[in-house]
Design an enzyme around this catalytic site. Structure first.
Site, short mmCIF file in Angstrom:
data_model
loop_
_atom_site.label_atom_id
_atom_site.label_comp_id
_atom_site.label_asym_id
_atom_site.label_seq_id
_atom_site.Cartn_x
_atom_site.Cartn_y
_atom_site.Cartn_z
N ASN A 197 -1.53 6.76 -0.09
CA ASN A 197 -0.80 6.29 1.18
C ASN A 197 0.91 6.91 1.22
O ASN A 197 1.00 6.45 2.72
CB ASN A 197 -0.33 4.64 0.15
CG ASN A 197 0.60 4.48 -0.88
OD1 ASN A 197 -0.10 5.08 -1.79
ND2 ASN A 197 2.04 3.84 -0.70
N CYS A 220 6.80 -0.41 1.24
CA CYS A 220 6.95 -1.49 0.59
C CYS A 220 8.56 -0.94 -0.48
O CYS A 220 9.17 -1.65 -0.70
CB CYS A 220 6.47 -1.65 -0.96
SG CYS A 220 5.97 -0.15 -2.27
N THR A 244 -9.15 -21.77 -5.23
CA THR A 244 -10.52 -21.92 -4.23
C THR A 244 -9.63 -20.01 -3.59
O THR A 244 -8.82 -19.69 -2.97
CB THR A 244 -9.55 -22.85 -3.42
OG1 THR A 244 -9.08 -23.98 -4.03
CG2 THR A 244 -10.73 -23.41 -2.27
N GLY A 304 -5.03 -5.57 -2.18
CA GLY A 304 -4.97 -4.99 -2.76
C GLY A 304 -3.89 -4.49 -4.13
O GLY A 304 -4.36 -4.33 -5.10
#
Ligand code: PLP
Length: 379
Positions: free
Chosen positions: A149, A324, A235, A69
């Protein structure tokens, strides 16, 4: 252990593990390789892309797989604003966005963009009138999250998107917390860009995606190979992408099976029980327009951190605001933006429930938590 921190992350679902194992064991090719092993990996990535786009409700849209995210938000904010620099240099974010949106916006300010933060009311709902007044013909991007959140408040993103579009601005929404739990607006009101993350849905950590409506142009923020149609070099992480696909499929199925409604019923049981049993507890966030599994409560006379530790010792995992920011003593920018009194901000705890939460766990919480709050208040 009772895990009530699904907004931080969720356990890997067995369906996801099974899908990822199949790829880890047998499908190790690089999707850019032209041989059979590469083609098989490419097909897995493209199948995952189709599944995600169809869950969004726009099979013709674009989807860029990212490392989660945070990267999707960074790519959206920086990439969309920079791609539209010719039109104008103004962007708008809400004051309750995740730091993954706020900080890229700050970085753009240093590049010469003008950034406006639009505020929220005491329930954490965006002030649409303020947004209307802030948008100008120079505005290139408006970014408002679908659901918050920390408090779970669901934003009026269809209305916000219409306001942005009326001035020719693009509309991005961080749907990391809402995707698979709350329906997106109908196609005509759908945002031009959406950020998604797999680990909030029972998928693996370190994979997410940015959806873009067909025709929306974006400037890549990462240079390297021509992966993801030249929009995100690197990748593709095939096992993670396949895990994300399985998590998205699962949430589509669970919506039909009314799993979000079951989670909502458990949250209501927890909310009602705690409000009855704990004096001086208040709910933060919108009373009804809220993520089904999110309950942010303030217990006056306690600090969130002390309560979190005391509950952890009792085997209950919760959070104080954004994961966080745990470990930091900064008050939550979300609760502060809602202009809650300082003691309410300080004493806030987030309970977030998910598909694995049981009635028995909530019953045990209703026995344990009131006792813990009383003890912490007395200390
Ligand atoms: N946006 C919101 C609203 C979130 O809650 C989170 C994670 O907590 C993120 C973005 C970042 O997502 P990720 O952990 O996948 O980088």
């Amino acid at each position: 252990m009772i895990y009530l921190d699904y907004n931080a992350t969720s356990p890997i679902h067995p369906d996801v593990r099974a899908s990822m194992s199949r790829v880890l064991d047998g499908n190790y090719g690089n999707p850019s390789s032209l041989h059979a092993a590469g083609r098989e990996a490419r097909e897995a990535v493209e199948q995952a892309r189709r599944t995600c786009l169809s869950a969004i409700g726009d099979p013709a849209g674009q989807l860029i797989f990212t490392s989660g995210g945070t990267e999707a938000d960074n790519l959206a904010v920086k990439g969309l604003a920079r791609a539209l620099k010719q039109k104008g240099n103004h962007l708008i974010v809400s004051s309750v966005e995740h730091h993954a949106v706020l900080q890229p916006a700050e970085a753009l300010r240093e590049e010469g963009f003008r950034v406006t933060e639009v505020g929220v009311d005491r329930h954490g709902v965006l002030k649409l009138e303020d947004l209307r007044n802030a948008v100008t013909p120079e505005t290139v991007l408006v970014s408002v999250m679908h659901a918050n959140n920390e408090v779970g408040t669901i934003q009026p993103i269809a209305e916000a998107a219409a306001i942005a579009r009326a001035q020719g601005a693009l509309f991005h929404s961080d749907a990391v917390q809402s995707f698979g739990k709350v329906s997106l607006p109908a196609s005509s009101d759908r945002p031009d860009a959406l950020s998604l993350s797999a680990h909030k849905l029972g998928g693996p950590k370190g994979v997410g995606a940015l959806y873009l409506r067909k025709g929306v142009k974006i400037a890549p923020t990462q240079q390297g190979g021509p992966h993801e149609r030249n929009l995100r070099a690197g990748t593709e992480g095939v096992p993670g992408i396949v895990g994300m696909e399985a998590a998205v499929r699962l949430s589509v199925r669970e919506e039909k099976e009314k799993v979000p409604a079951r989670v909502l019923a458990l949250r209501e049981m927890l909310e009602k029980g705690l409000l009855e049993k704990v004096p001086d507890a208040v709910v933060n966030g919108h009373p009804t327009q809220r993520l089904p599994g999110t309950l942010n409560l303030s217990f006056r006379g306690c600090t969130g951190e002390t309560l979190l530790i005391a509950l952890d010792l009792e085997g209950i995992c919760v959070s104080t605001g954004a994961a966080c920011s745990s470990g930091s003593t900064e008050p939550s920018h979300v609760l502060t933006a809602m202009r809650l009194p300082a003691d309410q901000v300080e004493g806030s705890i987030r309970f977030s429930l998910g598909r694995g939460t049981t009635r028995e766990e909530i019953q045990r919480c209703l026995q344990i938590i009131p006792r813990v709050v009383e003890r912490v208040r007395r200390a």
